[in-house]
Design a protein around this motif. Structure first.
Motif, PDB file in Angstrom:
ATOM      1  N   THR A  15     -19.213  40.776 -22.291  1.00  0.00           N
ATOM      2  CA  THR A  15     -19.505  39.953 -21.161  1.00  0.00           C
ATOM      3  C   THR A  15     -20.191  40.507 -20.103  1.00  0.00           C
ATOM      4  O   THR A  15     -19.996  41.850 -19.684  1.00  0.00           O
ATOM      5  CB  THR A  15     -18.258  39.106 -20.383  1.00  0.00           C
ATOM      6  N   PHE A  16     -21.325  40.039 -19.399  1.00  0.00           N
ATOM      7  CA  PHE A  16     -22.274  40.616 -18.617  1.00  0.00           C
ATOM      8  C   PHE A  16     -22.797  39.725 -17.541  1.00  0.00           C
ATOM      9  O   PHE A  16     -22.633  38.231 -17.795  1.00  0.00           O
ATOM     10  CB  PHE A  16     -23.386  41.421 -19.276  1.00  0.00           C
ATOM     11  N   LYS A  17     -23.301  40.116 -16.681  1.00  0.00           N
ATOM     12  CA  LYS A  17     -23.719  39.164 -15.303  1.00  0.00           C
ATOM     13  C   LYS A  17     -25.149  38.849 -15.375  1.00  0.00           C
ATOM     14  O   LYS A  17     -26.051  39.726 -15.936  1.00  0.00           O
ATOM     15  CB  LYS A  17     -23.753  39.990 -14.241  1.00  0.00           C
ATOM     16  N   HIS A  18     -25.569  37.523 -15.348  1.00  0.00           N
ATOM     17  CA  HIS A  18     -26.844  36.939 -15.333  1.00  0.00           C
ATOM     18  C   HIS A  18     -26.844  36.144 -14.359  1.00  0.00           C
ATOM     19  O   HIS A  18     -26.418  34.898 -14.416  1.00  0.00           O
ATOM     20  CB  HIS A  18     -27.470  36.683 -16.749  1.00  0.00           C
ATOM     21  N   GLY A  19     -27.931  36.127 -13.279  1.00  0.00           N
ATOM     22  CA  GLY A  19     -28.097  35.389 -12.343  1.00  0.00           C
ATOM     23  C   GLY A  19     -26.638  34.973 -11.457  1.00  0.00           C
ATOM     24  O   GLY A  19     -26.486  33.957 -10.817  1.00  0.00           O
ATOM     25  N   GLY A  20     -26.180  36.212 -11.468  1.00  0.00           N
ATOM     26  CA  GLY A  20     -24.682  36.139 -10.635  1.00  0.00           C
ATOM     27  C   GLY A  20     -23.737  35.289 -11.432  1.00  0.00           C
ATOM     28  O   GLY A  20     -22.432  35.262 -10.879  1.00  0.00           O
TER      29      GLY A  20
END
Length: 234
Positions: free
Chosen positions: A57-62
């Motif tokens: 899981t990662f952050k993209h666009g908050g």
């Protein structure tokens, strides 16, 4: 050689934060069970389908995004059929292997038609054993949602015309990264992981292509070995 490249891909996923989903421990390991749930995968299915699954899981666009890697190799049962399913619906499809004279991906020896996912006619007849009739691409129900596909093999630019004739797919919902010449086998795992990094890090296609050129270019050569198609409106 594919076994060594597969091993390098798997070993490259761990430092990137990916976790291998183990269906045997999902029943007793709460954290593993939660990872299966976040990935939308039934552990019972994962235990029988022969695929290897990895998630992070990662952050993209908050926002949190769960990346699910489904690894298909020549040792995967019904590898071609499972690749066909991936071609039909996965958001990101990465193939690394022989281009088979522009005819499409292959999961078994060149003299066997069983493992070929045929996209189109080879540019030279007589080298590749292929089944007659409809191509596998023509028989595959393609999603109308957006897809990005990379074909890391020799002269995979021959796939583009056939993919562009696929009903329901156009430059708005299908972007392609293909090769224009012969690629070294030894860079396969590096190419795969570079493409994955570029997507998960939200890099531009120009950044990704430039890196792929650097990875595969012979010393002193200025030849462009990669082509990107369809990205202008995305």
């Amino acid at each position: 050689s594919d076994k060594a490249e597969t091993k390098d891909v798997i070993s490259g996923l761990t430092p990137r934060g990916y976790t291998h989903l183990d269906p045997d421990t999902a029943a007793t390991d709460k954290q593993m069970a939660e990872r299966f749930k976040a990935a939308g995968i039934d552990p019972a299915t994962a235990k029988t389908d022969g695929l290897q699954y990895f998630t992070k899981t990662f952050k993209h666009g908050g926002k949190d995004v769960t990346s699910v890697v489904k690894l298909i190799t020549p040792d995967t049962p019904q590898a071609k059929d499972k690749f066909a399913k991936a071609m039909g619906g996965s958001e990101l499809v990465i193939y690394s292997g022989h281009g088979r004279y522009g005819s499409g991906p292959d999961f078994d020896p060149i003299n066997s038609p069983k493992g070929n996912f045929v996209i189109g006619k080879p540019y030279e007849a007589g080298h590749v054993a292929l089944n007659k009739g409809q191509t596998d691409l023509q028989k595959t129900a393609m999603t109308k949602d957006y897809q990005l596909m990379m074909f890391d093999g020799c002269t995979t630019n021959y796939y583009v015309d056939d993919l562009r004739r696929t009903p329901g797919k156009d430059s708005k919902n299908l972007d392609l990264v293909v090769s224009t010449g012969s690629l070294p086998w030894s860079t396969g795992s590096t190419d795969v992981l570079r493409m994955l990094d570029g997507v998960t890090e939200g890099q531009s296609i120009n950044e990704i292509k430039s890196s792929l050129e650097d990875i595969n270019r012979e010393p002193g050569s200025k030849a462009q070995l990669w082509k990107v198609d369809g990205f202008n409106d995305n």
